[in-house]
Design an enzyme around this catalytic site. Structure first.
Site, PDB file in Angstrom:
ATOM      1  N   GLU A 281      -5.204  46.665 -24.865  1.00 55.92           N
ATOM      2  CA  GLU A 281      -6.102  47.377 -25.181  1.00 55.92           C
ATOM      3  C   GLU A 281      -5.866  48.908 -25.419  1.00 55.92           C
ATOM      4  O   GLU A 281      -4.656  49.241 -24.972  1.00 55.92           O
ATOM      5  CB  GLU A 281      -7.054  47.911 -23.883  1.00 55.92           C
ATOM      6  CG  GLU A 281      -7.818  46.878 -23.246  1.00 55.92           C
ATOM      7  CD  GLU A 281      -8.882  47.226 -22.066  1.00 55.92           C
ATOM      8  OE1 GLU A 281      -8.960  48.222 -21.790  1.00 55.92           O
ATOM      9  OE2 GLU A 281      -8.932  46.193 -21.328  1.00 55.92           O
TER      10      GLU A 281
ATOM     11  N   GLU B 214      -5.608  44.723 -15.939  1.00 53.94           N
ATOM     12  CA  GLU B 214      -5.473  45.906 -14.912  1.00 53.94           C
ATOM     13  C   GLU B 214      -5.599  45.626 -13.508  1.00 53.94           C
ATOM     14  O   GLU B 214      -6.531  45.991 -12.878  1.00 53.94           O
ATOM     15  CB  GLU B 214      -6.370  46.822 -15.710  1.00 53.94           C
ATOM     16  CG  GLU B 214      -6.275  47.392 -16.885  1.00 53.94           C
ATOM     17  CD  GLU B 214      -6.938  48.818 -17.315  1.00 53.94           C
ATOM     18  OE1 GLU B 214      -7.530  49.358 -16.431  1.00 53.94           O
ATOM     19  OE2 GLU B 214      -6.826  49.255 -18.310  1.00 53.94           O
TER      20      GLU B 214
HETATM   21  C1  PNW Z   1      -9.754  50.245 -18.997  1.00 51.46           C
HETATM   22  N1  PNW Z   1      -7.005  55.301 -17.208  1.00 51.46           N
HETATM   23  O1  PNW Z   1      -9.866  50.780 -17.859  1.00 51.46           O
HETATM   24  C2  PNW Z   1     -10.578  48.655 -18.664  1.00 51.46           C
HETATM   25  O2  PNW Z   1      -9.574  47.613 -18.788  1.00 51.46           O
HETATM   26  C3  PNW Z   1     -11.752  48.489 -19.439  1.00 51.46           C
HETATM   27  O3  PNW Z   1     -12.743  47.543 -18.912  1.00 51.46           O
HETATM   28  C4  PNW Z   1     -12.521  49.818 -19.845  1.00 51.46           C
HETATM   29  O4  PNW Z   1     -13.781  49.765 -20.252  1.00 51.46           O
HETATM   30  C5  PNW Z   1     -11.623  50.570 -20.764  1.00 51.46           C
HETATM   31  O5  PNW Z   1     -10.122  50.565 -20.151  1.00 51.46           O
HETATM   32  C6  PNW Z   1     -11.993  51.856 -20.804  1.00 51.46           C
HETATM   33  O6  PNW Z   1     -11.975  52.939 -19.916  1.00 51.46           O
HETATM   34  C7  PNW Z   1      -9.337  52.093 -17.613  1.00 51.46           C
HETATM   35  O7  PNW Z   1      -7.427  56.288 -16.146  1.00 51.46           O
HETATM   36  C8  PNW Z   1      -9.560  52.596 -16.723  1.00 51.46           C
HETATM   37  O8  PNW Z   1      -5.964  55.607 -17.637  1.00 51.46           O
HETATM   38  C9  PNW Z   1      -8.692  54.023 -16.309  1.00 51.46           C
HETATM   39  C10 PNW Z   1      -7.926  54.229 -17.304  1.00 51.46           C
HETATM   40  C11 PNW Z   1      -7.363  53.571 -18.464  1.00 51.46           C
HETATM   41  C12 PNW Z   1      -8.125  52.382 -18.522  1.00 51.46           C
END
Ligand code: PNW
Length: 504
Positions: free
Chosen positions: A410, A209
C-alpha cells in the site's frame, strides 16, 4: 515439496536470506536497469525493472457492502460500526461501494487505469460465517467469480486473507486474537482458501497491518498531531487491554500468520507464493551517510520487534523483552519457529516516515529526532509527507533481513477531492505525492533493492475506517449516493506510469 518443508537454520538469520523460500535474479536485473534509466535524450527516465507489477489495492469491508447477504456472517467491524458514536457520521460498510454487486464494472475500471495487478481481501465471515466449521459456498463463489473476471482482464490477483474483519463469533467465543484458538482457526481458513482458489491465485498475503488492528482494536492509541493535540485511534473490536494482554494479542497474531503460511503450503498447489503485508515502522536517516543509515536500520529493526522482526528472524529482540519486562508475551521456541516460517516475499504498506534518526553512542545505537510541528502533511492528520520513506523502507527490509522479493502493498494519500464543474476530479496533490514517492521507489530498484511490485491505496474511494466516507484515497472518485464512479486525474497519471513502467 513445498519450501517450508526444507526450512533452514533459524539460528543464522542475521543479514542473510536464510528465511526466504525463493531467490530471484533480481540484483542482476537491477544492475542492467540502472544502465537503462537514461532516456534517449539523456534525461533520467526513472524506469522500473521489467515485469514490475503496477497494482491497486482495496479491502473487503471497505468496498464490498452486502454485509449480510448470501449467508455472510457478521464481522467485528459490522458490530463496531453499528454501535453509534464509533465512526465519523456513524458511517458503516453495510453498502459501501456495493462492490459485491458491481465487481465487473470495478474490474473494468482497474483495466482502464492500466493496473496489471489487484490486491483485494477476502472476508473471512463470508467464507466461514461462524469463523470455523461449515463453509458458505456462495461466499467462495463471489471471490471465484472476481478472480475469473480479473484473469480475463489480464490483471494478476493478489489476495489478502485478513484485512481486520474477524468473524464476530470468534470474538464472542475466544475474545478474538486474545486466544490461540483464533490463530488456529485462521490457519484452517487460510488453508481452505489456498485449496479452493490456489489454482488461479498465485500470491497470498496472510494478514494486513498487524500493528493497526492489534493496537487500534485491542487497546487504541493516541497519536500526536499538529499543535500539540493528540487523536485517539481505535477500531473494532474496541477493547482497552493492558500492555501485557496486548503483547499476547500481538504474539497470537504473528503466530496466526505463521500457522497460515504452513497451511497454505500444505493445502495449496506448489508454486503458490506467500508473505505478509505489514505497516512496518520506518526510520529515515537524517543524512545519507553510513553511520546514519546504520542507525536507521537499527531503529527499524527495534521498532518492529513485535511484528516484522519476529516474523523474519524467529525471535524477539533482547531489547524488546527487556523493555516489556513482566508484560512480555509468553511463547515457546516451537511457536517462534512457526512465526518465522519461510516466506516468498515481504509486503510493506508505506505511507510516512515514522521517525528520523541520528547515530548515538548509547546502547540503542540511535536517537530519535522529533517530527517538527510544521512538517508538511497530506490530508490525513497522521500523514507526514516524506517521499524518502519509500526508498528507505524496502532498503531496510533488504539490508536487515536479506529479502529477495518485496512488494509495496500500500501507498497513497487521502485528498479533499470534488467533482469540478466540467465533471472531472483534479487531484493535483495526489499526483504530486505519487510522483515524489515513486521517484524514490525507482531509486531503490535502481540501487538493486528487489521490489517486484507496487499497489496504490486505493483503487477507489472507500470506507476509511474511523473516518467513514469522509477521507478519499481512491484513483477513482465514488459518489456514495449514486455509486457513480469517476476516474480522477491521478488515474490518468497512474495509467501513463504503468504503461511506461517509469515515473510519469
Ligand atoms: C492502512 N498510519 O491503514 C489500511 O491498511 C487501509 O485499510 C487504510 O484504508 C489505508 O491505510 C489508509 O488509511 C493505515 O497512521 C492506518 O500511518 C494508519 C496509518 C497508515 C495506514
Amino acid at each position: 515439496m513445498n519450501s517450508w518443508a526444507t526450512r533452514r537454520q533459524f539460528s543464522n538469520f542475521a543479514g542473510s536470506a536464510a528465511l526466504f523460500a525463493s531467490t530471484s535474479a533480481h540484483s542482476a536485473v537491477a544492475q542492467t536497469i540502472s544502465a537503462e534509466t537514461k532516456a534517449a535524450d539523456g534525461s533520467h527516465a526513472r524506469t522500473f525493472p521489467k515485469g514490475f507489477y503496477w497494482g491497486a489495492a482495496t479491502s473487503a469491508y471497505q468496498i464490498e457492502g452486502a454485509w449480510n447477504e448470501d449467508g455472510k456472517g457478521a464481522s467485528v467491524w459490522d458490530t463496531y460500526t453499528h454501535q453509534p458514536g464509533n465512526i465519523k457520521n456513524n458511517d458503516n460498510g453495510d453498502v459501501a461501494n456495493d462492490h459485491y454487486h458491481r465487481y465487473k464494472e470495478d474490474v473494468a475500471l482497474l483495466k482502464d487505469i492500466g493496473a496489471t495487478a489487484y490486491r483485494f481481501s477476502i472476508a473471512w465471515p463470508r467464507i466461514l460465517p461462524e469463523g470455523t466449521g461449515q463453509a458458505n459456498p456462495k461466499g467462495l463463489d463471489f471471490y471465484s467469480r472476481l478472480v475469473d473476471e480479473l484473469t480475463a482482464a489480464g490483471i494478476e490477483p493478489f489476495a489478502t486473507l485478513y484485512h481486520w474483519d474477524l468473524p464476530q463469533t470468534l470474538q464472542d467465543k475466544y475474545g478474538g486474537w486474545q486466544s490461540k484458538d483464533t490463530a488456529n482457526a485462521f490457519a484452517d481458513y487460510a488453508g481452505y482458501i489456498a485449496a479452493q482458489l490456489g489454482d488461479r491465485v498465485k500470491h497470498f498475503f496472510t494478514i494486513n497491518e498487524f500493528r493497526s488492528f492489534v493496537e487500534g482494536g485491542y487497546q487504541g492509541f493516541d497519536i500526536r498531531v499538529g499543535g500539540g493535540k493528540t487523536v485517539h485511534l481505535g477500531g473494532a473490536p474496541g477493547l482497552r487491554l493492558s500492555n501485557a494482554e496486548l503483547n499476547q494479542v500481538r504474539h497470537h497474531a504473528v503466530l496466526g500468520h505463521g500457522l497460515a503460511v504452513q497451511a497454505i503450503r500444505a493445502r495449496g498447489r506448489a508454486g503458490i507464493k506467500v508473505g505478509f503485508a505489514e505497516n512496518m515502522l520506518t526510520a529515515v536517516p537524517v543524512m545519507e551517510a553510513p553511520a546514519y543509515i546504520k542507525a536507521a536500520e537499527t531503529a527499524t529493526r527495534e521498532l518492529n520487534a513485535d511484528f516484522t522482526t519476529v516474523m523474519l528472524e524467529g525471535r524477539y529482540t533482547d531489547a524488546y523483552l527487556k523493555r516489556n519486562g513482566k508484560d512480555a508475551p509468553t511463547f515457546t521456541d516451537d511457536e517462534l519457529k512457526i512465526i518465522a516460517s519461510p516466506l516468498d516475499f515481504v509486503g510493506i504498506n508505506v505511507y510516512k516516515p515514522n521517525v528520523y534518526v541520528t547515530p548515538s553512542d548509547d546502547p540503542a545505537g540511535y536517537s530519535r529526532i522529533p517530527i517538527n510541528a510544521s512538517h508538511p502533511k497530506m490530508q490525513s492528520e497522521w500523514h507526514v509527507f516524506d517521499p524518502a520513506c519509500l526508498y528507505w523502507a524496502p532498503h531496510h527490509v533488504q539490508s536487515l533481513w536479506g529479502a529477495t522479493s518485496i512488494f509495496i502493498t500500500e501507498n497513497g494519500c487521502g485528498a479533499s477531492d470534488v467533482i469540478a464543474d466540467d465533471g472531472k476530479v483534479y487531484d493535483s496533490d495526489r499526483i504530486m505525492f505519487l510522483r515524489a514517492y515513486l521517484t524514490q521507489l525507482q531509486r531503490a530498484t535502481a540501487d538493486g533493492v528487489p521490489v517486484d511490485g507496487y499497489f496504490l491505496w486505493s483503487a477507489q474511494d472507500n470506507f476509511e475506517w474511523m473516518d467513514g466516507f469522509g477521507n478519499r484515497f481512491g484513483l477513482v472518485y465514488v459518489d456514495f449516493k449514486t455509486q457513480k464512479r469517476t476516474p480522477k486525474l491521478s488515474a490518468q497519471w497512474f495509467r501513463e506510469t504503468a504503461r511506461r513502467n517509469a515515473v510519469a
